[in-house]
Design an enzyme around this catalytic site. Structure first.
Site, PDB file in Angstrom:
ATOM      1  N   GLY A   1       0.774  -4.975   0.956  1.00  0.00           N
ATOM      2  CA  GLY A   1      -0.458  -5.054   0.167  1.00  0.00           C
ATOM      3  C   GLY A   1      -0.242  -5.702  -1.194  1.00  0.00           C
TER       4      GLY A   1
ATOM      5  N   GLU B   1      -0.522  -9.259  -0.528  1.00  0.00           N
ATOM      6  CA  GLU B   1      -1.949  -9.524  -0.253  1.00  0.00           C
ATOM      7  C   GLU B   1      -2.767  -9.526  -1.547  1.00  0.00           C
ATOM      8  OE1 GLU B   1      -1.981  -6.359   2.747  1.00  0.00           O
ATOM      9  OE2 GLU B   1      -2.770  -7.831   4.162  1.00  0.00           O
TER      10      GLU B   1
ATOM     11  N   ALA C   1       0.863  -1.178   0.000  1.00  0.00           N
ATOM     12  CA  ALA C   1       0.000   0.000   0.000  1.00  0.00           C
ATOM     13  C   ALA C   1       0.903   1.233   0.000  1.00  0.00           C
ATOM     14  CB  ALA C   1      -0.896  -0.021   1.229  1.00  0.00           C
TER      15      ALA C   1
ATOM     16  N   GLU D   1       4.989  -5.217   7.135  1.00  0.00           N
ATOM     17  CA  GLU D   1       4.263  -4.108   7.773  1.00  0.00           C
ATOM     18  C   GLU D   1       4.732  -3.821   9.191  1.00  0.00           C
ATOM     19  OE1 GLU D   1       2.852  -6.429   5.859  1.00  0.00           O
ATOM     20  OE2 GLU D   1       1.177  -5.586   4.721  1.00  0.00           O
TER      21      GLU D   1
END
Ligand code: HXC
Length: 257
Positions: free
Chosen positions: A108, A111, A65, A131
């Site tokens: 992300g 993911e 992200a 993260e």
């Protein structure tokens, strides 16, 4: 449709989405995630498309992200922005999605790859959930899908200690379907998608839904779902055509009816 942060293309019944923010390592900001879901939904309702490939570049699939977008956000802003919920849109897609991953698939990005149905990796792929280094945790399925894919011990190490997996390790631990040289990973993913895209579309759709239920339901409930999906297919013309073609020793012509 033209987009700012992704490229889209259709090749032989395969819809291809290329993440395209090279200046930011394909970091997944809200614009990119919004465009990605829009493109997926468009491909999902396009009858000329049978499967979808999501890819990045040789150097990076997606480095997570967008940290600069998230850095100053409050908990309430994170909640009300619905940014993380955008990832759920991938689950709503009925057609098979293959991630073609080279380089970094972190946070992300990992993911996103895991939210797809299959992963084809180049030898240069690196998968990780770093993260914890930013004072947060994976928030778009990382702690759940990774654990189901690679098992608790390794998932713990990756999430608690930011251990990255090489492509070969990802293959050994069942996170990816194939590892191929970097010159071949996109082609391999496209070939796989193309082979699926010419199969009976309703059967493929029911098959994907049914395999996904293995994640979510008890065995008894999932077996009931599978059985109903199986029964339903006997109401389709494709089932009649498929079985007739077999007995007549010819190729079936699928209509998606
Ligand atoms: C915003 C990013 C970024 C990210 C890289 N960039 N990753 N920007 N968000 N996730 C930017 C850098 O700031 C830099 O911009 C440019 O991309 C090139 O990156 P470099 O770091 O210079 O490249 P390199 O040295 O090759 O290192 C590559 C890297 C590293 C190992 C991938 O960039 C990295 O560690 N990125 C962060 C990975 C990460 O922590 N991901 C998790 C994010 S949190 P400038 O302007 O300086 O050139 C997350 C939470 C998900 O994903 C939760 C739910 C959605």
């Amino acid at each position: 449709m033209s987009y700012e942060t992704i490229l889209t293309e259709v090749k032989e019944k395969v819809g291809i989405i290329t993440l395209n923010r090279p200046q930011a390592m394909n970091a997944l900001n809200s614009d990119l995630m919004t465009e990605l879901i829009e493109a997926l939904l468009d491909f999902d309702i396009d009858e000329e498309i049978g499967a979808i490939v999501i890819t990045g570049s040789e150097k990076v699939f997606a480095a997570g992200a967008d940290i600069s977008e998230m850095a100053e956000m409050s908990a309430v802003e994170m909640l009300t922005s619905s940014f993380v919920e955008l990832f759920d849109g991938i689950r709503d897609i009925k057609k098979p999605i293959i991630a073609a991953v080279s380089g970094y698939a972190l946070g992300g990005g990992c993911e996103l790859a895991m939210a797809c149905d299959m992963i084809v990796a180049s030898e240069k792929a690196k998968f990780g959930q770093p993260e914890v280094n930013l004072g947060v945790i994976p928030g778009a399925g990382g702690t759940q899908r990774l654990t189901r894919a690679v098992g608790k011990a390794l998932a713990m190490e990756m999430v608690l200690n930011a251990r990255n997996l090489s492509a070969q390790e990802a293959l050994e631990f069942g996170l990816v379907n194939y590892v191929v040289p970097v010159e071949e990973y996109l082609d391999k993913a496209l070939k796989l998608a193309k082979r699926i895209s010419v199969r009976a579309p309703l059967a493929v759709r029911q098959a994907k839904a049914s395999v996904n239920k293995a994640y979510e339901l008890s065995l008894t409930e999932a077996l009931a779902f599978e059985r109903n999906a199986f029964y339903f297919l006997f109401a389709t013309e494709d089932q009649k055509e498929g079985m007739q073609a077999f007995t007549e020793k010819r190729s079936a012509k699928w209509q998606g009816k």
